[in-house]
Design a protein around this motif. Sequence first.
Motif, PDB file in Angstrom:
ATOM      1  N   ASN A 177       1.024  -1.431   0.008  1.00 15.62           N
ATOM      2  CA  ASN A 177       0.070   0.285  -0.116  1.00 15.62           C
ATOM      3  C   ASN A 177       0.761   1.143  -0.074  1.00 15.62           C
ATOM      4  OD1 ASN A 177      -2.572   1.150   0.019  1.00 15.62           O
ATOM      5  ND2 ASN A 177      -2.130   1.820   2.248  1.00 15.62           N
ATOM      6  N   SER A 178       2.100   1.203   0.406  1.00 13.71           N
ATOM      7  CA  SER A 178       2.945   2.367   0.646  1.00 13.71           C
ATOM      8  C   SER A 178       3.714   2.667  -0.672  1.00 13.71           C
ATOM      9  CB  SER A 178       3.884   2.103   1.774  1.00 13.71           C
ATOM     10  OG  SER A 178       4.863   1.067   1.389  1.00 13.71           O
TER      11      SER A 178
ATOM     12  N   ARG B 155      -4.825   3.342  -8.421  1.00 10.62           N
ATOM     13  CA  ARG B 155      -4.919   3.446  -6.941  1.00 10.62           C
ATOM     14  C   ARG B 155      -6.063   2.611  -6.060  1.00 10.62           C
ATOM     15  NH1 ARG B 155      -2.433   7.292  -3.993  1.00 10.62           N
ATOM     16  NH2 ARG B 155      -1.950   8.349  -5.877  1.00 10.62           N
ATOM     17  N   ASP B 156      -7.190   2.684  -6.869  1.00  6.17           N
ATOM     18  CA  ASP B 156      -8.235   1.524  -6.468  1.00  6.17           C
ATOM     19  C   ASP B 156      -7.991   0.332  -6.369  1.00  6.17           C
ATOM     20  OD1 ASP B 156      -9.549   4.175  -5.802  1.00  6.17           O
ATOM     21  OD2 ASP B 156     -10.978   3.787  -7.543  1.00  6.17           O
TER      22      ASP B 156
ATOM     23  N   ARG C 263      -4.951  -1.114  -6.062  1.00  3.03           N
ATOM     24  CA  ARG C 263      -4.028  -1.448  -5.034  1.00  3.03           C
ATOM     25  C   ARG C 263      -4.889  -1.623  -3.628  1.00  3.03           C
ATOM     26  NH1 ARG C 263      -0.034   3.175  -3.866  1.00  3.03           N
ATOM     27  NH2 ARG C 263      -2.151   4.119  -3.070  1.00  3.03           N
ATOM     28  N   GLU C 264      -5.580  -0.453  -3.656  1.00  4.77           N
ATOM     29  CA  GLU C 264      -6.295  -0.498  -2.135  1.00  4.77           C
ATOM     30  C   GLU C 264      -7.427  -1.383  -2.007  1.00  4.77           C
ATOM     31  OE1 GLU C 264      -8.052   3.342  -2.020  1.00  4.77           O
ATOM     32  OE2 GLU C 264      -6.028   4.391  -1.875  1.00  4.77           O
ATOM     33  N   SER C 265      -7.965  -2.181  -3.040  1.00  3.83           N
ATOM     34  CA  SER C 265      -8.895  -3.075  -3.169  1.00  3.83           C
ATOM     35  C   SER C 265      -8.227  -4.364  -2.572  1.00  3.83           C
ATOM     36  CB  SER C 265      -9.748  -3.203  -4.055  1.00  3.83           C
ATOM     37  OG  SER C 265      -8.873  -3.814  -5.197  1.00  3.83           O
TER      38      SER C 265
ATOM     39  N   THR D 264      -5.373  -4.640  -0.855  1.00  5.98           N
ATOM     40  CA  THR D 264      -4.795  -4.522   0.483  1.00  5.98           C
ATOM     41  C   THR D 264      -6.191  -4.682   1.233  1.00  5.98           C
ATOM     42  OG1 THR D 264      -2.993  -3.000  -0.483  1.00  5.98           O
ATOM     43  CG2 THR D 264      -3.578  -3.144   1.848  1.00  5.98           C
ATOM     44  N   THR D 265      -7.242  -4.090   1.186  1.00  6.28           N
ATOM     45  CA  THR D 265      -8.344  -4.173   1.929  1.00  6.28           C
ATOM     46  C   THR D 265      -8.853  -5.554   2.002  1.00  6.28           C
ATOM     47  OG1 THR D 265      -8.820  -1.859   1.319  1.00  6.28           O
ATOM     48  CG2 THR D 265     -10.546  -3.096   2.626  1.00  6.28           C
TER      49      THR D 265
END
Length: 284
Positions: A240-241, A272-273, A275-277, A279-280
């Motif tokens: 995420n980083s 970005r979305d 990657r975040e999805s 990780t979440t």
Amino acid sequence: MVTEPSRAEATSGPSANHPGLRARTVCLLDGDGLPDLGGEANADTIVVAIPISGSLAVATDDGDDVVSTGTLLVVDGRCPSTFASVGACELALVAFARALLTEPDPAIRRATGRVLDAERGTAALVSSAVVSLCRTSGSDVVPLDRMSHHVADLVSTLIAELAENPRPARADELMADIRWYVNCHLGDPELSPESIAAAHYVSVRYLHKLFEGEGVTLARWIQRRRLHECRRELGRTGRNSVKVATVAQRWGFANPAHFSRAFRAAFGVSPRDWRESRTTGHQG
């Protein structure tokens, strides 16, 4: 690339070791393969094998062949190959870092894995130098160092000559070379049909013609490969980083905005979305 066979033994004669080049004479028994010459990164190692007596069977993606007395083989650690001695076989072997060669990767790939006549031309010079190097005392440091560079230069010259007079390549062989080349250079923003054609000694027109049967243009295929590598890297758990722009640049996208548009068009979501999805999802 190769592993130390259980029955292979070094001859009683001298062997030579050098930080940039390793040389050794080995005796193999029936069925033994090439020994590991001690490099830390076998995938980036070039090996020259010359039978002093006996023969060695080699199997590559291009088929099977036999290396016997009077021939030599240049082995690229990046290309899968298997080896087996035919009866008893004595080999002169040298191994050195791929970076010591002056020729580009496609030329190296086309030249390696081919059984070459070692009794004429540059191949004869390579053969003589390799056998001499294997028989040089390891304590004779200065001549050994000079010979190490000499062998690498001779192998580079041999590869250059083979590139100028390559084997006639079938379209499928050339496509395999092109795909391999592209995958090795995805991070280069200068990768283009022009640079690929030049590296493979074909015209840009012929290069595009090859891709007509692929259902996609070369430029589109390169972009697709880059996007998939970016998606794979951004989707790793715990990433995420990492900055999206950093990943894009790593895989050859010089313009972050263009990368984001292309990523969304290909996968229906922004980088970005995505990657975040990922990780979440793993955290949940």
